[in-house]
Design an enzyme around this catalytic site. Structure first.
Site, PDB file in Angstrom:
ATOM      1  N   PHE A  96     -20.600   1.977  -6.369  1.00  0.00           N
ATOM      2  CA  PHE A  96     -22.119   1.712  -7.030  1.00  0.00           C
ATOM      3  C   PHE A  96     -23.152   2.796  -6.418  1.00  0.00           C
ATOM      4  CE2 PHE A  96     -21.739  -1.550  -3.602  1.00  0.00           C
ATOM      5  CZ  PHE A  96     -22.726  -1.305  -2.937  1.00  0.00           C
ATOM      6  N   SER A 112     -13.303  -3.862  -0.439  1.00  0.00           N
ATOM      7  CA  SER A 112     -13.987  -3.135  -1.217  1.00  0.00           C
ATOM      8  C   SER A 112     -15.556  -3.292  -1.321  1.00  0.00           C
ATOM      9  CB  SER A 112     -13.561  -3.602  -2.675  1.00  0.00           C
ATOM     10  OG  SER A 112     -12.374  -3.095  -3.007  1.00  0.00           O
ATOM     11  N   PRO A 113     -16.226  -2.939  -0.093  1.00  0.00           N
ATOM     12  CA  PRO A 113     -17.908  -3.295   0.163  1.00  0.00           C
ATOM     13  C   PRO A 113     -18.702  -2.115  -0.441  1.00  0.00           C
ATOM     14  CG  PRO A 113     -16.531  -2.132   2.252  1.00  0.00           C
ATOM     15  CD  PRO A 113     -15.612  -2.448   1.364  1.00  0.00           C
ATOM     16  N   GLY A 128     -17.890  -4.826  -9.455  1.00  0.00           N
ATOM     17  CA  GLY A 128     -16.920  -5.329 -10.504  1.00  0.00           C
ATOM     18  C   GLY A 128     -15.497  -5.541  -9.673  1.00  0.00           C
ATOM     19  N   TYR A 130       0.853  -1.090  -0.072  1.00  0.00           N
ATOM     20  CA  TYR A 130       0.085  -0.070   0.004  1.00  0.00           C
ATOM     21  C   TYR A 130       0.841   1.242   0.002  1.00  0.00           C
ATOM     22  CZ  TYR A 130      -4.185  -2.969   1.013  1.00  0.00           C
ATOM     23  OH  TYR A 130      -5.068  -3.843   0.982  1.00  0.00           O
TER      24      TYR A 130
END
Length: 305
Positions: A226, A215-216, A220, A52
């Site tokens: 979203f 990545s909640p 994709g 990271y």
């Protein structure tokens, strides 16, 4: 915030953890504010990885907490290793050197949890076991886990390990649900019935391995958020409807949807925005009904058999 037990470990942590991938973009003061507010909200597990920010995220984190040395006893540090530029590496030498690097950058004597980051098909489990044993005996790592691994990959590791694997970090969001889809479409002949991960959800429940959902808020393969995305009107309408009904935000509902699952999944959220973290934390107090959970699932275009 409610607590959960990580796997079979003695670690009792907040239901939601903070992913520190983006922390390298913050100043020392900004990072300190994020960490302090996270702790105030009950978020006490901080998820790192050696890659990271090419290690900068771990450095910024350490600098942000260095003025309060007692904070180490209030937090749980988790880091990951195994991804290198162009290849994966679960060799004993790399695992040991990666941990040494993370400990140095984080300015700590130990990690609470170390995860293997994505599967290495050239893995020699005996080497991993040797590295884990050395790290455990030296006190540099308390517990171990994996990321993005299927049941047989975990079983192969377990054959040689002396310690339980307590975590499997997998991508999961309302718009990314393959581990749920397959279980709902057993014996069906369509795309959603394809078992892409050998029943990893049920496997982890059977073996007391905590699934951490990364990545909640993405759809994709981390293609973007979203929530508020005009490409997904149905799911956003349903999120907003439930948010208004319960007096929270769509962000809160998206996390509450993950927390509602009886597998006791721990979302790993990567937001560095304090106000958004407050919205996320509220999910710990929201209880979706079974009907609401399935309404959200179907709003993404999923159908039930």
């Amino acid at each position: 915030m409610r607590k959960l037990q990580l796997g079979k470990s003695a670690l009792e942590v907040g239901q939601i953890s903070l992913g520190c991938m983006r922390m390298n973009a913050l100043s020392k003061k900004e990072a300190s504010d994020v960490i302090d507010h996270a702790l105030d909200l009950g978020i006490d597990l901080f998820d790192h990885a050696d890659i990271y920010g090419d290690g900068e995220s771990e450095k910024v984190f350490a600098e942000a907490i260095q003025e309060n040395r007692t904070i180490r006893n209030k937090i749980y540090l988790q880091s990951k290793c195994g991804i290198r530029k162009g290849f994966f590496d679960f060799s004993k030498e790399h695992i040991l050197s990666s941990v040494e690097g993370s400990l140095r950058r984080l300015q700590t004597d130990y990690l609470d949890v170390l995860l293997l980051h994505r599967p290495d098909t050239l893995m020699e489990p005996e080497e991993v076991a040797e590295a884990f044993s050395k790290l455990k005996e030296s006190g540099k790592v308390r517990y171990f886990g994996v990321s993005n691994q299927n049941p047989y990959q975990i079983e192969l590791l377990k054959k040689y390990l002396s310690d339980d694997l307590i975590v499997n970090q997998m991508q999961l969001s309302l718009m990314h649900t393959p581990m749920i889809d397959a279980g709902l479409n057993v014996n069906m002949q369509h795309e959603k019935a394809v078992d892409r991960d050998n029943g990893v959800l049920e496997y982890c429940r059977l073996n007391d391995i905590t699934i951490q959902a990364w990545s909640p808020f993405q759809y994709g393969m981390i293609e973007g958020p979203f929530i508020g995305n005009d490409d997904f009107p149905q799911v956003n309408n349903k999120l907003n409807e439930l948010a208004e009904k319960k007096g929270v935000t769509a962000t809160t509902i998206a996390i509450a949807w993950i927390l509602r699952h009886p597998a006791k999944i721990q979302p790993v959220v990567g937001s560095m925005n304090i106000q958004r973290l407050k919205q996320i934390e509220q999910a710990s107090q929201i209880e979706l009904t079974r009907e609401e959970w399935y309404e959200l699932y179907r709003s993404t275009g999923n159908t039930l058999p």
